[in-house]
Design an enzyme around this catalytic site. Sequence first.
Site, PDB file in Angstrom:
ATOM      1  N   CYS A  81      18.499  21.655  12.553  1.00  0.00           N
ATOM      2  CA  CYS A  81      18.479  23.040  12.871  1.00  0.00           C
ATOM      3  C   CYS A  81      19.460  23.730  11.429  1.00  0.00           C
ATOM      4  O   CYS A  81      19.323  24.986  11.350  1.00  0.00           O
ATOM      5  CB  CYS A  81      18.932  23.304  14.090  1.00  0.00           C
ATOM      6  SG  CYS A  81      20.422  22.684  14.620  1.00  0.00           S
ATOM      7  N   GLU A 135      20.312  26.215  22.169  1.00  0.00           N
ATOM      8  CA  GLU A 135      20.583  25.848  20.814  1.00  0.00           C
ATOM      9  C   GLU A 135      19.112  26.049  20.045  1.00  0.00           C
ATOM     10  O   GLU A 135      18.296  24.875  20.122  1.00  0.00           O
ATOM     11  CB  GLU A 135      21.236  24.390  20.620  1.00  0.00           C
ATOM     12  CG  GLU A 135      22.419  24.225  21.110  1.00  0.00           C
ATOM     13  CD  GLU A 135      23.658  24.993  20.408  1.00  0.00           C
ATOM     14  OE1 GLU A 135      23.176  25.496  19.136  1.00  0.00           O
ATOM     15  OE2 GLU A 135      24.744  25.082  20.931  1.00  0.00           O
TER      16      GLU A 135
END
Length: 332
Positions: A121, A87
């Site tokens: 993010c 990720e």
Amino acid sequence: VCGDTVLWKGAPSTSLVSVATTKLVSRVLESNGLPGAICALCQGGSSIGELMVKDERLPLISFTGSTAVGQKVGVQVQQRFGKSLLELGGNNSVVVADDADLDLVVPSVVFASVGTAGQRCTTLRRLILHKQVYDTVLERLKRAYSQVLLKVGDPLEEGILLGPLHSNEAVHNFKTRVEEAVRAGGKVEFGGKVLESPGNFVEPTIISGLSNSTSIIQQETFAPILFILRVESVEEGIKLNNSVKQGLSSSLFTRDLGNIFKWIGPKGSDCGIVNVNIPTSGAEIGGAFGGEKHTGGGRESGSDSWKQYMRRSTVTINHSKELPLAQGIKFE
């Protein structure tokens, strides 16, 4: 959930948070008759992370962090034929069509670009505006940002909307990126300064006047910096959305069903998260969270998460006393 034991390492700059989280998880496990060590913490810097990545006793390495480090993790885990779940970075955009409901656009953009001081993010990095709504949205955003600036402080306190960056290094990176954007021809429409107060506080920042191909826009800045881009059409907006190496979260604001189907179709957004009329962050936790391209391709949460934490085995059991063979082959 999948029956795995977990050894995890948090960021070295947030070690107390890691300890507190582990204690909470252990307490829940033990209160249900399970050993707290099912979820164990391993503290340290990059040297500890490297040992974990190379250790064959850890069949799956799930890494959340920068694209640069994730690339190294993926290669090293593959060298020992382990599994990696990555990720990585995001460079998320909102595309605003000329028919968009601006009463939805403005609060969505502020939430996604300023929330968590730009340290998600899924934070909004690029706002791609149709030329017909460009000026209106920009002016409304500047007014909204000025309101946020009045509510800067400790995020644990009631009414605070903007907390600090998490380190002095993050503040330095913020200053460097703003200066780089200005040198490249960008105009600071709002903010751009470090706040003169105790702690790592900066102004939420809007920068216009740069093209999407500018190197500073092609990179992820983990800070509340929003770049404004102007386009002639939704099709051009989709092209800009897709023209970065990261592919995490994206959103289109429109009332047109034709635009929506372009956006969610095979020639639309190339991100792992493809939203319509909601921000790039906030609604993703129930779905299969993750991205494509340099974001790593991993998926957490949602229906896909558990599959990556399991070992797939195909089991065939013969319950009879006969052994029928393929192609009718028989042995006398």
